[in-house]
Design a protein around this motif. Structure first.
Motif, PDB file in Angstrom:
ATOM      1  N   UNK A 103       0.820  -1.217   0.000  1.00  0.00           N
ATOM      2  CA  UNK A 103       0.000   0.000   0.000  1.00  0.00           C
ATOM      3  C   UNK A 103       0.853   1.265   0.000  1.00  0.00           C
ATOM      4  N   UNK A 104       2.177   1.117   0.034  1.00  0.00           N
ATOM      5  CA  UNK A 104       3.067   2.257  -0.076  1.00  0.00           C
ATOM      6  C   UNK A 104       3.443   2.904   1.235  1.00  0.00           C
ATOM      7  N   UNK A 105       3.256   2.212   2.360  1.00  0.00           N
ATOM      8  CA  UNK A 105       3.590   2.794   3.661  1.00  0.00           C
ATOM      9  C   UNK A 105       5.071   2.575   3.949  1.00  0.00           C
ATOM     10  N   UNK A 106       5.839   3.649   3.895  1.00  0.00           N
ATOM     11  CA  UNK A 106       7.284   3.590   4.151  1.00  0.00           C
ATOM     12  C   UNK A 106       7.614   4.572   5.274  1.00  0.00           C
ATOM     13  N   UNK A 107       7.468   4.160   6.541  1.00  0.00           N
ATOM     14  CA  UNK A 107       7.669   5.083   7.664  1.00  0.00           C
ATOM     15  C   UNK A 107       9.127   5.395   7.973  1.00  0.00           C
ATOM     16  N   UNK A 108      10.044   4.623   7.394  1.00  0.00           N
ATOM     17  CA  UNK A 108      11.469   4.822   7.667  1.00  0.00           C
ATOM     18  C   UNK A 108      12.194   5.256   6.406  1.00  0.00           C
ATOM     19  N   UNK A 109      13.168   6.148   6.540  1.00  0.00           N
ATOM     20  CA  UNK A 109      13.898   6.625   5.356  1.00  0.00           C
ATOM     21  C   UNK A 109      14.801   5.545   4.792  1.00  0.00           C
ATOM     22  N   UNK A 110      15.119   5.644   3.515  1.00  0.00           N
ATOM     23  CA  UNK A 110      16.035   4.667   2.907  1.00  0.00           C
ATOM     24  C   UNK A 110      17.465   4.916   3.344  1.00  0.00           C
ATOM     25  N   UNK A 111      18.293   3.927   3.136  1.00  0.00           N
ATOM     26  CA  UNK A 111      19.723   4.040   3.458  1.00  0.00           C
ATOM     27  C   UNK A 111      20.534   3.884   2.183  1.00  0.00           C
ATOM     28  N   UNK A 157      14.488  -3.480   5.007  1.00  0.00           N
ATOM     29  CA  UNK A 157      14.134  -4.862   4.706  1.00  0.00           C
ATOM     30  C   UNK A 157      13.016  -5.336   5.626  1.00  0.00           C
ATOM     31  N   UNK A 158      12.582  -6.561   5.424  1.00  0.00           N
ATOM     32  CA  UNK A 158      11.519  -7.123   6.253  1.00  0.00           C
ATOM     33  C   UNK A 158      11.869  -7.065   7.730  1.00  0.00           C
ATOM     34  N   UNK A 159      13.093  -7.411   8.077  1.00  0.00           N
ATOM     35  CA  UNK A 159      13.482  -7.479   9.485  1.00  0.00           C
ATOM     36  C   UNK A 159      13.463  -6.093  10.133  1.00  0.00           C
ATOM     37  N   UNK A 160      13.933  -5.091   9.414  1.00  0.00           N
ATOM     38  CA  UNK A 160      13.911  -3.730   9.947  1.00  0.00           C
ATOM     39  C   UNK A 160      12.484  -3.230  10.083  1.00  0.00           C
ATOM     40  N   UNK A 161      11.650  -3.547   9.102  1.00  0.00           N
ATOM     41  CA  UNK A 161      10.249  -3.131   9.116  1.00  0.00           C
ATOM     42  C   UNK A 161       9.508  -3.812  10.267  1.00  0.00           C
ATOM     43  N   UNK A 162       9.741  -5.097  10.448  1.00  0.00           N
ATOM     44  CA  UNK A 162       9.084  -5.834  11.531  1.00  0.00           C
ATOM     45  C   UNK A 162       9.516  -5.292  12.892  1.00  0.00           C
ATOM     46  N   UNK A 163      10.786  -4.934  13.022  1.00  0.00           N
ATOM     47  CA  UNK A 163      11.275  -4.353  14.277  1.00  0.00           C
ATOM     48  C   UNK A 163      10.581  -3.030  14.564  1.00  0.00           C
ATOM     49  N   UNK A 164      10.330  -2.248  13.523  1.00  0.00           N
ATOM     50  CA  UNK A 164       9.620  -0.979  13.693  1.00  0.00           C
ATOM     51  C   UNK A 164       8.189  -1.214  14.182  1.00  0.00           C
ATOM     52  N   UNK A 165       7.517  -2.218  13.620  1.00  0.00           N
ATOM     53  CA  UNK A 165       6.150  -2.532  14.060  1.00  0.00           C
ATOM     54  C   UNK A 165       6.144  -2.931  15.527  1.00  0.00           C
ATOM     55  N   UNK A 166       7.126  -3.704  15.949  1.00  0.00           N
ATOM     56  CA  UNK A 166       7.226  -4.109  17.349  1.00  0.00           C
ATOM     57  C   UNK A 166       7.423  -2.884  18.243  1.00  0.00           C
ATOM     58  N   UNK A 167       8.213  -1.920  17.804  1.00  0.00           N
ATOM     59  CA  UNK A 167       8.423  -0.706  18.584  1.00  0.00           C
ATOM     60  C   UNK A 167       7.133   0.093  18.739  1.00  0.00           C
ATOM     61  N   UNK A 168       6.267   0.060  17.742  1.00  0.00           N
ATOM     62  CA  UNK A 168       5.029   0.840  17.779  1.00  0.00           C
ATOM     63  C   UNK A 168       3.916   0.090  18.500  1.00  0.00           C
ATOM     64  N   UNK A 169       3.712  -1.186  18.157  1.00  0.00           N
ATOM     65  CA  UNK A 169       2.570  -1.954  18.670  1.00  0.00           C
ATOM     66  C   UNK A 169       2.954  -3.104  19.587  1.00  0.00           C
TER      67      UNK A 169
END
Length: 354
Positions: free
Chosen positions: A90-98, A113-125
């Motif tokens: 859906x185009x949700x990119x809450x973190x900047x690229x590197x 990547x998936x692992x970084x994105x999943x870690x971000x979700x854990x930090x939020x929810x």
């Protein structure tokens, strides 16, 4: 909408493939009277995990419960993977690229990547947040499994005689067409019956984007969709999913048949082993080509439903799935979300190298 690179792992990646095979055990085959039974070929199934199968005989209820339970376990384990993939779709990119380098040593921008994105979700929810939308997805997969099992009882497949040499392979095209037609019928019916729960699951997950709580439970979600969109609201995005299923099944089975019949020589010592894995390899290749159908179907399921993820600026309000396809094609985004590890920023993205 920020883009993601098109890579391997279409249709939910390897995790979804494992899930689909876990819920759909291979059918029993009767050996050819003149030849020994060859190794069983992996069944051709979509990688999104929307199909399932059941055993038969006196222990059918026990077998049914076993595969429903096994499928539920695999679904739960693979859910974080598909959850992250949907948010990327859906185009949700809450973190900047590197900034990174490609194989040629050039600097490129990589999205998380998936692992970084999943870690971000854990930090939020929290860790439980990785399983948002799991309940309706479990119900959808269980319904699909039970539907396919019931159809096999009402419309039992004909006995299938395995072919064991090249001459038999060349004359078995009619058999492949018949088997694929039967498999397509079961897949389409189970997809249609389970799609309303799939829509609810998708909408529950994309609420992460706008931090909404509109879709909180299965029953309440059914009431909201019926009140706001009517019966058609339960089947948005169904057509591209069905088309993707049909193209996948026919493409995979026909390609596997022609490769086994004309490219694998019987004189080769490992011919039988190669033929037993042809469908599996073709399934991976064809699923990558049919990924745009999955993407369009998922985007239509959440488009213009009152959630931020389905409204501008994340997404235009699409008039139809064809409109959505054309829009993604112009943007070069038809494979967005197909790669979860090495996600290069597309040329049309708002991100740029400094």
């Amino acid at each position: 909408m920020a883009g993601a690179g098109a890579g391997a792992g279409a249709r939910g990646g390897a995790a979804a493939g494992v899930e689909a095979r876990a819920r759909d055990p291979p059918p029993a085959h009767r050996a050819h009277p003149r030849h020994p039974r060859p190794a069983a070929q992996p069944s051709a199934r979509r990688m999104d995990g929307a199909s399932g199968g059941l055993g038969s005989g006196d222990n059918a209820p026990t077998t049914e419960a076993l595969f429903v339970a096994l499928g539920a376990g695999v679904t739960a384990l693979s859910h974080p993977l598909l959850y992250v993939k949907l948010l990327i779709q859906v185009g949700h990119e809450p973190m900047p690229p590197t900034i990174g380098t490609n194989v040629l040593g050039r600097k490129v921008l990589y999205l998380p990547s998936f692992f970084t994105y999943a870690k971000y979700i854990v930090q939020v929810d929290g860790k439980i947040g990785l399983f948002r939308g799991l309940s309706p997805r479990l119900m959808s997969n269980a319904l699909s499994t039970v539907t396919r099992g019931s159809m096999k009882k009402v419309f039992p497949p004909d006995e299938i005689e395995q072919v064991a040499n090249k001459d038999d392979m060349k004359t078995s095209l009619k058999k492949v067409v018949k088997e694929t037609s039967y498999e397509m019928m079961m897949q389409c019916v189970s997809r249609m019956l389970a799609h309303p729960l799939h829509v609810i699951s998708m909408r529950c997950m994309v609420q992460f984007v706008g931090r909404e709580a509109k879709y909180s439970g299965v029953l309440s979600s059914i009431g909201k969709i019926f009140k706001e969109e009517g019966l058609l609201g339960f089947f948005v995005g169904l057509i591209p999913h069905l088309l993707g299923d049909v193209v996948f099944l026919w493409g995979c089975n026909l390609l596997a048949h022609f490769i086994n019949a004309y490219l694998v020589d019987d004189s080769f010592s490992q011919a039988l082993a190669i033929r037993s894995y042809t469908k599996f390899v073709m399934g991976i290749a064809v699923s990558m080509l049919t990924y745009p159908f999955l993407l369009v179907g998922d985007l239509m399921a959440v488009n213009n439903c009152g959630l931020q993820a389905g409204l501008p600026p994340y997404s235009p309000v699409f008039k139809s799935w064809i409109h959505c396809w054309k829009y993604l094609s112009v943007q070069g985004q038809l494979f967005r979300g197909s790669s979860l590890l090495f996600r290069r920023v597309s040329s049309g993205s708002c991100f740029a190298l400094e």
